[in-house]
Scaffold this motif. Structure first.
Motif, PDB file in Angstrom:
ATOM      1  N   PHE A  64      -5.314   0.925  -4.165  1.00 37.61           N
ATOM      2  CA  PHE A  64      -3.890   1.101  -3.872  1.00 37.61           C
ATOM      3  C   PHE A  64      -3.001   0.482  -4.948  1.00 37.61           C
ATOM      4  O   PHE A  64      -1.784   0.366  -4.754  1.00 37.61           O
ATOM      5  CB  PHE A  64      -3.559   0.467  -2.514  1.00 37.61           C
ATOM      6  N   GLY A  65      -3.586   0.071  -6.056  1.00 37.33           N
ATOM      7  CA  GLY A  65      -2.794  -0.529  -7.123  1.00 37.33           C
ATOM      8  C   GLY A  65      -2.417  -1.976  -6.859  1.00 37.33           C
ATOM      9  O   GLY A  65      -1.485  -2.501  -7.472  1.00 37.33           O
ATOM     10  N   ILE A  66      -3.143  -2.619  -5.956  1.00 40.63           N
ATOM     11  CA  ILE A  66      -2.854  -4.002  -5.581  1.00 40.63           C
ATOM     12  C   ILE A  66      -3.928  -4.910  -6.170  1.00 40.63           C
ATOM     13  O   ILE A  66      -5.127  -4.652  -5.993  1.00 40.63           O
ATOM     14  CB  ILE A  66      -2.829  -4.166  -4.047  1.00 40.63           C
ATOM     15  N   ALA A 114      -0.865  -7.579 -15.883  1.00 41.00           N
ATOM     16  CA  ALA A 114      -2.113  -8.149 -15.360  1.00 41.00           C
ATOM     17  C   ALA A 114      -2.820  -7.191 -14.404  1.00 41.00           C
ATOM     18  O   ALA A 114      -3.633  -7.619 -13.583  1.00 41.00           O
ATOM     19  CB  ALA A 114      -1.830  -9.475 -14.669  1.00 41.00           C
ATOM     20  N   GLY A 115      -2.537  -5.912 -14.519  1.00 47.78           N
ATOM     21  CA  GLY A 115      -3.073  -4.940 -13.571  1.00 47.78           C
ATOM     22  C   GLY A 115      -4.576  -4.750 -13.606  1.00 47.78           C
ATOM     23  O   GLY A 115      -5.145  -4.182 -12.672  1.00 47.78           O
ATOM     24  N   PHE A 116      -5.251  -5.225 -14.658  1.00 48.01           N
ATOM     25  CA  PHE A 116      -6.709  -5.073 -14.747  1.00 48.01           C
ATOM     26  C   PHE A 116      -7.421  -6.370 -14.380  1.00 48.01           C
ATOM     27  O   PHE A 116      -8.640  -6.476 -14.492  1.00 48.01           O
ATOM     28  CB  PHE A 116      -7.105  -4.635 -16.152  1.00 48.01           C
ATOM     29  N   MET A 162       0.832  -1.209   0.000  1.00 45.58           N
ATOM     30  CA  MET A 162       0.000   0.000   0.000  1.00 45.58           C
ATOM     31  C   MET A 162       0.864   1.255   0.000  1.00 45.58           C
ATOM     32  O   MET A 162       0.531   2.244  -0.662  1.00 45.58           O
ATOM     33  CB  MET A 162      -0.944  -0.027   1.205  1.00 45.58           C
ATOM     34  N   ALA A 163       1.972   1.205   0.719  1.00 43.73           N
ATOM     35  CA  ALA A 163       2.863   2.370   0.771  1.00 43.73           C
ATOM     36  C   ALA A 163       3.447   2.666  -0.602  1.00 43.73           C
ATOM     37  O   ALA A 163       3.667   3.836  -0.951  1.00 43.73           O
ATOM     38  CB  ALA A 163       3.975   2.119   1.785  1.00 43.73           C
ATOM     39  N   ARG A 194     -11.825 -12.583  -3.414  1.00 45.30           N
ATOM     40  CA  ARG A 194     -12.814 -11.689  -4.032  1.00 45.30           C
ATOM     41  C   ARG A 194     -13.061 -10.447  -3.172  1.00 45.30           C
ATOM     42  O   ARG A 194     -13.194  -9.335  -3.691  1.00 45.30           O
ATOM     43  CB  ARG A 194     -14.117 -12.451  -4.256  1.00 45.30           C
ATOM     44  N   ALA A 195     -13.125 -10.633  -1.858  1.00 40.66           N
ATOM     45  CA  ALA A 195     -13.400  -9.504  -0.973  1.00 40.66           C
ATOM     46  C   ALA A 195     -12.194  -8.564  -0.864  1.00 40.66           C
ATOM     47  O   ALA A 195     -12.335  -7.339  -0.951  1.00 40.66           O
ATOM     48  CB  ALA A 195     -13.800 -10.016   0.408  1.00 40.66           C
ATOM     49  N   LEU A 196     -11.008  -9.139  -0.672  1.00 40.61           N
ATOM     50  CA  LEU A 196      -9.826  -8.302  -0.495  1.00 40.61           C
ATOM     51  C   LEU A 196      -9.521  -7.499  -1.752  1.00 40.61           C
ATOM     52  O   LEU A 196      -9.043  -6.357  -1.662  1.00 40.61           O
ATOM     53  CB  LEU A 196      -8.621  -9.159  -0.114  1.00 40.61           C
ATOM     54  N   ALA A 197      -9.794  -8.068  -2.916  1.00 39.29           N
ATOM     55  CA  ALA A 197      -9.548  -7.339  -4.165  1.00 39.29           C
ATOM     56  C   ALA A 197     -10.293  -6.009  -4.168  1.00 39.29           C
ATOM     57  O   ALA A 197      -9.795  -5.000  -4.687  1.00 39.29           O
ATOM     58  CB  ALA A 197      -9.968  -8.191  -5.358  1.00 39.29           C
ATOM     59  N   GLN A 198     -11.480  -5.989  -3.588  1.00 37.39           N
ATOM     60  CA  GLN A 198     -12.275  -4.765  -3.558  1.00 37.39           C
ATOM     61  C   GLN A 198     -11.718  -3.756  -2.556  1.00 37.39           C
ATOM     62  O   GLN A 198     -11.818  -2.546  -2.759  1.00 37.39           O
ATOM     63  CB  GLN A 198     -13.727  -5.116  -3.209  1.00 37.39           C
ATOM     64  N   GLU A 199     -11.102  -4.254  -1.485  1.00 33.50           N
ATOM     65  CA  GLU A 199     -10.537  -3.361  -0.480  1.00 33.50           C
ATOM     66  C   GLU A 199      -9.277  -2.653  -0.962  1.00 33.50           C
ATOM     67  O   GLU A 199      -9.089  -1.460  -0.695  1.00 33.50           O
ATOM     68  CB  GLU A 199     -10.186  -4.146   0.793  1.00 33.50           C
ATOM     69  N   VAL A 200      -8.403  -3.395  -1.631  1.00 34.21           N
ATOM     70  CA  VAL A 200      -7.072  -2.857  -1.903  1.00 34.21           C
ATOM     71  C   VAL A 200      -6.857  -2.436  -3.353  1.00 34.21           C
ATOM     72  O   VAL A 200      -5.784  -1.920  -3.687  1.00 34.21           O
ATOM     73  CB  VAL A 200      -5.975  -3.865  -1.481  1.00 34.21           C
ATOM     74  N   GLY A 201      -7.851  -2.605  -4.190  1.00 29.72           N
ATOM     75  CA  GLY A 201      -7.728  -2.170  -5.577  1.00 29.72           C
ATOM     76  C   GLY A 201      -7.318  -0.713  -5.727  1.00 29.72           C
ATOM     77  O   GLY A 201      -6.473  -0.396  -6.589  1.00 29.72           O
TER      78      GLY A 201
END
Length: 266
Positions: A195-197, A250-252, A149-150, A186-193
């Motif tokens: 931040f470019g993750i 694969a960023g998308f 995230m940093a 699936r859930a975490l992808a929505q949280e950290v998207g």
């Protein structure tokens, strides 16, 4: 005879002089001393990543993976990590950052199998599966995320299973924890998207590894009759998908559970 470093990397199906799309990146792969984890560590190194090779007991095999990577001109280090222990997961991430200055790719690969009817599955066996597959994934990912995230960049890839999608009789506990990994993804992808993750899961079908050595004779023939491509998958085929998901191209792609299974589930 153990293959040379270059031969081992070539077996990932990637030519040695392919573009190094992971150059400058650092990865931690848990359970990387053998099987799919070993193939993933080699594939990421072939892409230019510096790799921390996690292992539980098989130190010599992990160090052999490191040696193969280094002989091919890469950079790697072996680290013991019991993913059942949250503190050990945090220490492995910290060691990766200390050695390479960053962590860009986390591959949650460590896993154990259990083939038992639910009525024969003990609470200790259930707890162990949860500790390895869910708590280990949680602890490693939670430790890695602040660093990603940093830097506003990261790739979290978890090796799940086809049974986490379909379920399997005789593997209810295993299917449950693998389904949990898919939900986490699936859930975490929505949280950290933001931040470019990206966060994805790879859910293989039957792969030709030690874990599936029980598939022999008639059992193997019966299984292959269900597989449209009529064979088991290889660790290198799974690893090549992980390498793609780990790269900037694969960023998308995020929040996905991708299942290389030979067409068993479509």
């Amino acid at each position: 005879m153990e293959p040379s470093g270059m031969e081992a990397l070539a077996r990932t199906g990637l030519v040695p002089d392919a573009p190094c799309e992971l150059a400058g990146q650092a990865a931690l792969v848990t359970g990387a001393s053998r099987g799919i984890g070993r193939a993933i560590a080699l594939a990421l190194a072939a892409g230019g990543a510096r790799v921390m090779v996690g292992y539980l007991r098989q130190r010599e095999k992990a160090e052999a993976v490191v040696e193969q990577i280094c002989r091919a001109g890469g950079e790697a280090e072996a680290i013991q990590v019991d993913v059942r222990d949250a503190a050990a997961c945090e220490a492995a991430v910290a060691a990766t950052v200390r050695r390479f200055g960053q962590i860009d790719v986390l591959v949650n690969n460590a896993g154990t199998a259990l083939e038992k009817l639910l009525v024969d599955t003990s609470l200790d066996e259930w707890d162990d599966l949860v500790a390895v597959h869910l708590t280990g994934m949680y602890a490693c990912t939670r430790a890695a995320l602040p660093h990603m995230m940093a830097r506003r960049y990261g790739r979290v890839i978890t090796i799940s299973s086809i049974w986490g999608i379909t379920g399997a009789a005789g593997e209810v506990a295993y299917s449950a924890v693998k389904a949990g990994q898919n939900g986490f993804t699936r859930a975490l992808a929505q949280e950290v998207g933001p931040f470019g993750i990206t966060v994805n899961a790879v859910a293989p079908g039957a792969i030709d590894t030690e874990m599936n050595q029980f598939l022999q004779g008639d059992d193997l023939a019966d299984w292959l009759a269900r597989v449209p491509v009529r064979r088991l998958g290889t660790p290198e085929e799974v690893a090549s998908l992980v390498r793609y998901l780990a790269g900037p191209q694969a960023g998308f792609i995020t929040g996905q559970v991708i299942s290389p299974n030979g067409g068993v589930v479509v």
